[in-house]
Design an enzyme around this catalytic site. Structure first.
Site, PDB file in Angstrom:
ATOM      1  N   LYS A   1      -6.827   5.436   0.504  1.00 46.82           N
ATOM      2  CA  LYS A   1      -8.118   5.067   1.094  1.00 46.82           C
ATOM      3  C   LYS A   1      -9.209   5.606   0.185  1.00 46.82           C
ATOM      4  O   LYS A   1      -9.459   6.799   0.147  1.00 46.82           O
ATOM      5  CB  LYS A   1      -8.258   5.626   2.507  1.00 46.82           C
ATOM      6  CG  LYS A   1      -9.510   5.155   3.240  1.00 46.82           C
ATOM      7  CD  LYS A   1      -9.525   5.656   4.670  1.00 46.82           C
ATOM      8  CE  LYS A   1     -10.790   5.266   5.406  1.00 46.82           C
ATOM      9  NZ  LYS A   1     -10.917   3.829   5.596  1.00 46.82           N
TER      10      LYS A   1
ATOM     11  N   SER B   1      -7.996   1.898  15.253  1.00 45.56           N
ATOM     12  CA  SER B   1      -8.466   2.941  14.347  1.00 45.56           C
ATOM     13  C   SER B   1      -9.796   3.499  14.836  1.00 45.56           C
ATOM     14  O   SER B   1     -10.705   2.740  15.181  1.00 45.56           O
ATOM     15  CB  SER B   1      -8.644   2.386  12.929  1.00 45.56           C
ATOM     16  OG  SER B   1      -7.405   2.032  12.362  1.00 45.56           O
TER      17      SER B   1
ATOM     18  N   ARG C   1       1.650  -2.780   7.030  1.00 46.74           N
ATOM     19  CA  ARG C   1       0.256  -2.885   6.582  1.00 46.74           C
ATOM     20  C   ARG C   1       0.266  -3.251   5.108  1.00 46.74           C
ATOM     21  O   ARG C   1       0.421  -2.398   4.238  1.00 46.74           O
ATOM     22  CB  ARG C   1      -0.471  -1.560   6.800  1.00 46.74           C
ATOM     23  CG  ARG C   1      -1.951  -1.583   6.426  1.00 46.74           C
ATOM     24  CD  ARG C   1      -2.580  -0.207   6.593  1.00 46.74           C
ATOM     25  NE  ARG C   1      -4.009  -0.225   6.365  1.00 46.74           N
ATOM     26  CZ  ARG C   1      -4.590  -0.109   5.161  1.00 46.74           C
ATOM     27  NH1 ARG C   1      -3.825   0.031   4.080  1.00 46.74           N
ATOM     28  NH2 ARG C   1      -5.900  -0.139   5.050  1.00 46.74           N
TER      29      ARG C   1
END
Length: 207
Positions: free
Chosen positions: A136, A107, A38
């Site tokens: 995040k 997700s 990612r």
């Protein structure tokens, strides 16, 4: 199913003095069998090159390589699957592109999103965000343990908790019903990714 899932973050790895292939190899050597590439800031060429490098490592250790979002990269490196978020390519389109034998993860942030995906052809869920995390910035959808428990109690799919998970709270996520835990900083940012991985696996084995 191996319960520890490594999600990469090249920036965190570099700040800890590591390259991403080093982190992934050390984690796989220590027992990780799920790796998600990612990297939002890489160019397509650099993402492809990194995918190829990590594919060689994961293949050596019998680990699964999952590509975040980029179906084209997953196909180009013959990854084991693709992970998509709510705003990425719809999972039914992903399935049509990668075929029936590859892995798709999705997700999930709310019970409504879980319900919308109830009959989807998925292999696992990534349930986020559980705890506050520096990777995040938007914590408006912070689930906490109670939110994780609610989602896990309403699905038969394997569910990996993610978001701020480390050695102090990883067992709590399993007790809440998660199949496993996905970690970023706890491995990528640790001085020894191998030692961090061994500690986390040991904690999971205690639950």
């Amino acid at each position: 199913m191996n319960r520890l899932y490594l999600v990469t973050d090249g920036g965190i790895a570099r700040r800890a003095g590591h390259t991403l292939p080093f982190v992934v190899e050390e984690a796989c050597r220590a027992g990780v069998r799920w790796v998600q590439l990612r990297e939002k800031d890489l160019s397509t060429r650099d993402f492809l090159d990194m995918g190829l490098a990590l594919k060689r490592i994961t293949r050596t250790y019998g680990a699964r390589l999952i590509i975040n979002d980029r179906v084209d990269i997953a196909l180009a490196v013959d990854a084991d699957g693709v992970h998509v978020g709510q705003d990425d390519m719809p999972y039914d389109r992903v399935r049509s592109l990668i075929g029936p034998d590859k892995i798709i993860g999705l997700s999930i942030n709310t019970l409504a999103e879980l319900e919308a995906a109830r009959n989807a052809d998925l292999d696992y869920l990534g349930v986020a965000t559980i705890f506050p995390t520096g990777t995040k910035q938007d914590t408006s959808s912070l689930l906490g343990i109670d939110g994780l428990r609610a989602i896990c109690g309403r699905t038969q799919l394997p569910a990996f908790a993610i978001g701020g998970i480390n050695a102090t709270n990883i067992r709590e996520t399993i007790r809440a019903g998660a199949t496993g835990a996905a970690v970023v900083s706890a491995i990528c940012g640790h001085p020894s990714p191998y030692d961090a991985t061994r500690e986390l696996i040991g904690l999971l084995d205690e639950v």
